[in-house]
Enzyme design. Sequence first.
Site, PDB file in Angstrom:
ATOM      1  N   HIS A 186      -1.333   4.562   7.713  1.00 39.66           N
ATOM      2  CA  HIS A 186      -0.436   5.030   6.368  1.00 39.66           C
ATOM      3  C   HIS A 186       0.064   6.318   6.676  1.00 39.66           C
ATOM      4  O   HIS A 186      -0.987   7.304   7.166  1.00 39.66           O
ATOM      5  CB  HIS A 186      -1.089   4.680   4.998  1.00 39.66           C
ATOM      6  CG  HIS A 186      -1.423   3.492   4.817  1.00 39.66           C
ATOM      7  ND1 HIS A 186      -2.500   2.869   5.231  1.00 39.66           N
ATOM      8  CD2 HIS A 186      -0.977   2.352   4.221  1.00 39.66           C
ATOM      9  CE1 HIS A 186      -2.772   1.640   4.553  1.00 39.66           C
ATOM     10  NE2 HIS A 186      -1.434   1.294   4.156  1.00 39.66           N
TER      11      HIS A 186
ATOM     12  N   SER B  91       0.805  -1.165   0.024  1.00 44.24           N
ATOM     13  CA  SER B  91       0.059   0.027  -0.047  1.00 44.24           C
ATOM     14  C   SER B  91       0.884   1.192  -0.056  1.00 44.24           C
ATOM     15  O   SER B  91       0.259   2.319  -0.486  1.00 44.24           O
ATOM     16  CB  SER B  91      -0.882  -0.019   1.398  1.00 44.24           C
ATOM     17  OG  SER B  91      -0.380  -0.421   2.618  1.00 44.24           O
TER      18      SER B  91
ATOM     19  N   ASP C  33      -4.088   7.737   8.127  1.00 45.55           N
ATOM     20  CA  ASP C  33      -5.033   6.842   8.758  1.00 45.55           C
ATOM     21  C   ASP C  33      -4.223   6.064   9.771  1.00 45.55           C
ATOM     22  O   ASP C  33      -3.063   6.604  10.046  1.00 45.55           O
ATOM     23  CB  ASP C  33      -5.714   5.883   7.805  1.00 45.55           C
ATOM     24  CG  ASP C  33      -4.827   4.884   6.979  1.00 45.55           C
ATOM     25  OD1 ASP C  33      -3.671   4.816   7.482  1.00 45.55           O
ATOM     26  OD2 ASP C  33      -5.211   4.338   5.824  1.00 45.55           O
TER      27      ASP C  33
END
Length: 349
Positions: free
Chosen positions: A327, A37, A324
């Site tokens: 991340h 990610s 978040d």
Amino acid sequence: MKFQMLWLTLVLLAIEATSTAQGKNTTIPALIVFGDSIMDTGNNNNLSTPLKCNFPPYGKDFPGGSATGRFSDGRVPSDIIAEKLGLAKTLPAYMNPNLKPKDLLKGVTFASGGTGYDPLTAQIMSVISVWDQLTYFKKYISTIKKHFGEEKAKDIVENSLFLVVSSSNDLAHTYLSRANRYDRTSYANFLADSAVKFVRELHKLGARKIGVFSAVPVGCVPLQRTVFGGFLTRGCNQPLNTMAKQFNSKLSPALDSLDKELDGVIFYIDIYDTLFDMIQHPKKYGFEVANKGCCGLGTLEISYLCNSLNPFTCSNSSAYIFWDSYHPTERAYQVIVDNLLEKYLSKVY
């Protein structure tokens, strides 16, 4: 000169390098990225997976305020590095159904949020494994050959910068499912061996400039603090950070050996220390909050829990290291890239 841990040095040198054999300037034609990610720019959007972020408030600081599938408020490192290379301000996701052949020429990211070096990680998360990403890379090269010819494909494969970013999901999630087979040290070693295997496979496909990211201090992300750091103190998950450091200590010399064995340049990219220092000393880097994310309450929110219905999302994400609970923000990513560039510029000039 060895380029161990000097990834941005490599970028700068490669841009200015001269190919005497061809008698012309050789620049990096494309950026090709594999991993999770941190580098995903939308490959998960059309997958049947709980790990998606193509909805607000993700992307609130992205150009146009679009939720593109990047796990951040804005751009991610694949975009920032592509811009540093002078290629583009954003790097497209290979799985974007709207991509045209010409959009592939500056590079793509095959990264899929939630994946890892351990094949079980991708299975658990229903995302694209790094090994399947290699299969997509083969298709990518076939498309380049079909539309732009063998020479163009050869130039992209031999001269592009390849980056590999993985391990966080393996360490933070999959290890618990592997604990009956591995202890913490042996699992970290297994992941490092897998990373080396991945690089070997990538090299067999023709890649010659390959940078592999270290594990990050994943025990310090807000989610880990909330679950394992104590109700009041919310400290870092130290055993998890220890595993990350064990992975790094095995990976770094292994890549150095691989660099000596194979032709091309294979190098280790240490971002653990930089991010850890940012988390420990946020004000030093211009941040106000390091132990919570901007989205919602910043303690558990990730993917669908980070949504536009949550009234607590901060208004100034640039004050936060994390967007978040897992991340970083675009600004944090930018600081990491700029910090490494500044740190190694003296090695170039």
